[in-house]
Design a protein around this motif. Structure first.
Motif, short mmCIF file in Angstrom:
data_model
loop_
_atom_site.label_atom_id
_atom_site.label_comp_id
_atom_site.label_asym_id
_atom_site.label_seq_id
_atom_site.Cartn_x
_atom_site.Cartn_y
_atom_site.Cartn_z
N SER A 1 0.80 -1.22 0.00
CA SER A 1 0.00 0.00 0.00
C SER A 1 0.84 1.27 0.00
N PHE A 2 2.09 1.20 0.46
CA PHE A 2 2.92 2.39 0.59
C PHE A 2 4.27 2.19 -0.11
N ILE A 3 4.89 3.32 -0.41
CA ILE A 3 6.15 3.30 -1.16
C ILE A 3 7.23 2.52 -0.43
N ASN A 4 7.34 2.73 0.90
CA ASN A 4 8.43 2.07 1.63
C ASN A 4 8.30 0.55 1.64
N GLN A 5 7.10 0.02 1.37
CA GLN A 5 6.94 -1.43 1.27
C GLN A 5 7.54 -1.97 -0.02
N THR A 6 7.59 -1.15 -1.05
CA THR A 6 8.20 -1.60 -2.31
C THR A 6 9.72 -1.72 -2.19
N PHE A 7 10.31 -0.98 -1.24
CA PHE A 7 11.76 -1.08 -1.05
C PHE A 7 12.16 -2.50 -0.64
N LEU A 8 11.28 -3.17 0.10
CA LEU A 8 11.58 -4.49 0.64
C LEU A 8 10.92 -5.61 -0.18
N LEU A 9 10.53 -5.29 -1.41
CA LEU A 9 9.78 -6.24 -2.23
C LEU A 9 10.68 -7.32 -2.81
N ASN A 10 10.70 -8.48 -2.19
CA ASN A 10 11.20 -9.71 -2.78
C ASN A 10 12.53 -9.53 -3.53
N ASN A 11 13.56 -9.18 -2.81
CA ASN A 11 14.86 -8.95 -3.45
C ASN A 11 15.51 -10.23 -3.98
N ASP A 12 15.04 -11.42 -3.51
CA ASP A 12 15.56 -12.66 -4.07
C ASP A 12 15.10 -12.86 -5.52
N ASN A 13 14.00 -12.21 -5.87
CA ASN A 13 13.49 -12.29 -7.24
C ASN A 13 13.36 -10.87 -7.80
#
Length: 341
Positions: A222-234
Motif C-alpha cells: 500500500s505504501f512506497i516504503n513497502q516496495t523497497f523491501l519487495l522480494n529482493n531474491d526475485n
C-alpha cells in the motif's frame, strides 16, 4: 463481498450498465445505464474484511448520486426545451451536460472525492474504479465535446492536479489516483482530436494499470516504503513493477509513450502547441516521482525481511510477465510494424 457468485452477478450487471449507456440513443437511456452501473458497483466495493470500504462506498455513492441527479435534471430540462433525441449544438449546452459526467469520471476540479474513495478499496476494486467506471462517462463526454475555453481549462487543471497532487504522496493508491487524473486530462485532449486517439489511449492506460496492480496485489503493498523491501531474491518482479510505472508515466522506450507521442504530434499539427507544452512539462513531474521511487528502491535499500516470502503463483506470474512484456516491448513492436508496412 465473500460470495463469489454474487460478485460475478454484480460485475455482470456493472458491465451491462456500461453497455446500456454506450448503446443508448437518448440521454435518458444513458442515465439509466449509469445508474445500473453505479448500483452494481456499490456491493462489489463493500467488504467485511476491510473497515474502510463502508466509508469509501458511501462517499462514492453520494458523489455519483449527486452527479446522476444533476444529469437527470439537465436531461429533463433539455427535454422540456427541445427534443430529447437531438444532438447537442451549442457550446453552453455541451458544457452543462458534460459537467456531471466530468464529476463521475473524476476529472479536475471535480476530483475531490477520488483519492479518499481509492484509499478505502482493495486493489481489484481500485482497478475497476480507475478503468471500467470511466468508460461510460468518457463515451458520453466524447459525444458532446467541443473545443472551448471550458474544456481547455478542464484539460489543463486535470494535468496540473494529477502532476502536483501525486508529488508528495507516500500511498501507492493515491499516486495511481493522481496519475489517473493526469491521464484523464490527456484523454480529454485526445477526444478533441478524434475518437480513435482517446480509445487507444484508454486501452493502453488500462493495460498498464492492470500490469501494475497484478504485480502489487499479491504482496498487499500500500505504501512506497513497502516496495523497497519487495522480494529482493526475485528482482525481476521489482524490475517489472518500476518499468511498468515508468511506462505509465510515458517514458519513451515503453508502450506508455506511444499514445502521448501521437497526441503531441496531432495537437501540434492542429495548432494547439500552447496546451500540449503545458501537458508535456507537467507530465515530466509525474515521471520525476516515479523515477524517485524506482531509484530509492533499487539503489538505496537492498534488505529484505524474513517474513516477506509470499510469491506469485505460476499462472499469475505468466499473466504478469505477459502484460509487462507488452509494456516493455509494445512501442518497439508498433514502430517495427509501421516501418514494415
Amino acid at each position: 463481498m465473500s460470495n463469489n457468485s454474487t460478485k460475478i452477478l454484480f460485475l455482470t450487471t456493472l458491465i451491462s450498465g456500461i453497455m446500456i449507456t454506450i448503446s443508448s440513443n437518448s440521454w435518458l437511456g444513458a442515465w439509466m445505464g449509469l445508474e445500473i452501473n453505479l448500483l452494481s458497483f456499490i456491493p462489489v466495493m463493500s467488504s467485511n474484511e476491510n473497515i474502510f470500504t463502508t466509508e469509501a462506498s458511501l462517499k462514492y455513492f453520494l458523489v455519483q448520486a449527486l452527479a446522476s441527479s444533476i444529469l437527470l435534471f439537465f436531461i429533463i430540462s433539455k427535454t422540456i426545451l427541445e427534443d430529447m433525441f437531438s444532438l447537442i449544438n451549442s457550446v453552453s449546452s455541451s458544457m452543462i451536460m458534460t459537467t456531471p459526467l466530468l464529476l463521475k469520471g473524476g476529472a479536475a476540479p471535480f476530483h475531490w472525492w477520488f483519492p479518499s474513495v481509492m484509499e478505502g478499496l482493495n486493489w481489484s476494486n481500485c482497478f475497476i474504479l480507475m478503468t471500467l467506471q470511466k468508460i461510460a462517462p468518457l463515451i458520453l463526454i466524447s459525444y458532446s465535446l467541443k473545443l472551448s475555453m471550458f474544456y481547455t481549462t478542464i484539460i489543463v487543471l486535470s494535468v496540473v492536479v494529477g502532476s502536483i497532487g501525486g508529488y508528495n504522496q507516500i500511498s501507492i493508491r493515491k499516486i495511481l489516483t493522481y496519475s489517473s487524473i493526469n491521464h484523464m486530462g490527456w484523454m480529454l485532449a485526445a477526444m478533441l482530436l478524434g475518437e480513435n486517439f482517446w480509445l487507444m489511449y484508454f486501452l493502453i492506460y488500462s493495460i498498464l494499470t492492470l500490469t501494475i496492480i497484478s504485480i502489487i496485489s499479491p504482496f498487499n503493498i500500500s505504501f512506497i516504503n513497502q516496495t523497497f523491501l519487495l522480494n529482493n531474491d526475485n528482482p525481476i518482479m521489482k524490475f517489472l513493477l518500476f518499468t511498468s510505472l515508468l511506462s505509465l508515466g510515458g517514458l519513451p522506450p515503453f508502450l506508455g509513450f506511444l499514445p502521448k507521442w501521437l497526441i503531441i504530434q496531432s495537437m501540434i499539427i492542429n495548432k494547439m502547441s500552447f496546451i500540449v507544452t503545458i501537458m508535456v512539462v507537467l507530465s515530466l513531474i509525474t515521471l520525476y516521482y516515479y523515477l524517485r521511487i524506482s531509484y530509492s528502491s533499487f539503489m538505496i535499500l537492498h534488505s529484505e525481511p524474513s517474513w516477506n516470502i509470499q510469491m506469485h503463483s505460476n499462472k499469475l506470474m505468466m499473466i504478469t510477465l505477459t502484460l509487462s512484456s507488452v509494456s516493455l516491448l509494445g512501442l518497439i513492436m508498433c514502430s517495427t510494424v509501421i516501418i514494415i508496412y
